[in-house]
Design an enzyme around this catalytic site. Structure first.
Site, PDB file in Angstrom:
ATOM      1  N   THR A 171      43.229 -13.189  11.647  1.00  0.00           N
ATOM      2  CA  THR A 171      42.959 -13.061  10.390  1.00  0.00           C
ATOM      3  C   THR A 171      43.581 -14.364   9.582  1.00  0.00           C
ATOM      4  OG1 THR A 171      45.244 -11.938  10.049  1.00  0.00           O
ATOM      5  CG2 THR A 171      43.212 -10.542  10.137  1.00  0.00           C
ATOM      6  N   ARG A 230      35.747  -0.867   7.228  1.00  0.00           N
ATOM      7  CA  ARG A 230      37.102   0.246   7.469  1.00  0.00           C
ATOM      8  C   ARG A 230      37.327   0.833   6.264  1.00  0.00           C
ATOM      9  NH1 ARG A 230      41.684  -2.696  10.330  1.00  0.00           N
ATOM     10  NH2 ARG A 230      40.308  -2.619  12.022  1.00  0.00           N
TER      11      ARG A 230
END
Length: 348
Positions: A171, A230
């Site tokens: 990330t 998600r």
């Protein structure tokens, strides 16, 4: 102070639209993952390119080049890594950067790999720097040098490794060192999803969960999902609970809107913590600028939580600006909160 940061991070991670996986929902989240590349929704260019690379590797009978997936959490990096292994019909071995603390940990994984396995390292940017050098010869030459003994009697033994594919997920691409990043033959950055793709994901997940949902209901959940699959799946779980208790179990646009409003997720995907932060800047500090430490103290959150968890989405949606003098709320933030900006506010 450390306790406060840990507590704040835990609270932030429990948010209904946080991209982090809550412990109780990890198994359910895993069951909703696509298994094949044609089941994966969105990221069209990445899918097309991966499909070509996978087919070429399969025809040559060779392992796929090492792959690096980058992007915000919750966009499908782990799912794509599992899809690569599934499409190649090879074993999938998974670990995470923080779990690898010593060279022996890396050696244990690499020497146990079967030929052509996919070795997935999540959050690879959190690898200790000393361990990165262990991966260099493994990735390039399939060799693993190990030091045996200590002092003057120490010697280096080189182990041969089976052919394998290392897939890293990160990330924070900027935290990867250049030597490690350059050893990946394939690099893909995943972007946030559009509402159409998210609505398709919601419909697919609803089918797996045996949940009735109409098109407007799927669109309503999708547009509040912060561009993240998600989050969309998590909102679907909560809306399904609401529909089963408050209605006949079918998710319509109105049911989805009522449920998400009750869960404090507004039409732009902002939750209570997001709005508390924006209101503090708009009301307490007249739109800003306000320093991070002052802002953290005013809302009772750790600075790390604000920077890493709350701010990114607000910045991306244009509700917040970072300036040399501090955080500034934009005109869009005042409009979203239905507030009148002060005449002297430095709005963007």
């Amino acid at each position: 102070m450390n306790d406060l940061r840990i507590e704040s991070a835990s609270i932030a991670a429990a948010r209904i639209q946080s991209p982090a996986v809550a412990g109780g929902e990890e198994e359910l989240d895993r069951s909703l993952r696509p298994r094949r590349i044609d089941e994966f929704v969105g990221q069209t260019q990445i899918k097309e390119q991966l499909g070509i690379f996978i087919e070429a590797a399969r025809r040559r009978g060779q392992p796929l080049d090492h792959v690096l997936f980058a992007g915000p959490p919750g966009l499908g990096k782990t799912s794509l890594a599992q899809i690569v292994a599934e499409e190649l019909e090879v074993p999938f071995v998974m670990t995470a950067g923080p779990a690898l603390e010593r060279k022996g940990d890396v050696a244990a994984f690499l020497t146990a790999l079967e030929p052509h396995s996919v070795f997935f390292v999540d959050e690879i940017h959190r690898l200790p720097r000393a361990l990165e050098e262990t991966f260099y010869p493994a990735m390039e030459d399939r060799k693993l040098p190990i030091t045996v003994g200590q002092g003057a009697g120490a010697r280096v033994v080189t182990l041969d490794l089976p052919p394998f594919t290392l897939i890293g997920a990160t990330t924070r691409t900027g935290l990867l060192t250049t030597p490690l990043r350059d050893r990946f033959g394939v690099f893909h950055r995943l972007e946030h999803y559009g509402p159409d793709d998210l609505a398709a994901i919601v419909r697919r997940s609803a089918g797996i969960l045996d949940c009735r949902i109409d098109e407007p209901g799927a669109v309503e959940i999708a547009r509040r999902s912060r561009g993240t699959p998600r989050v969309a799946n998590r909102l679907l779980h909560r809306v399904r609970d609401y529909a089963e208790v408050k209605a006949d179990g079918e998710i319509t646009e109105q049911i989805a809107a009522d449920a998400l409003n009750m869960f404090e997720v507004d039409a732009e995907g902002l939750d209570r913590l997001d709005r508390v932060l924006l209101e503090a800047i708009c009301v307490k500090f007249g739109g800003g600028p306000v320093g991070l430490s002052t802002l953290a103290a005013s809302v009772g959150e750790a600075e790390d939580t604000i920077e890493d968890v709350i701010e990114p989405y607000l910045l991306g949606q244009g509700f917040l600006q970072r300036t040399p003098r501090g955080r500034v709320a934009t005109k869009a933030a005042f409009e979203h909160l239905e507030l009148t900006p002060p005449a002297e506010a430095a709005l963007f």
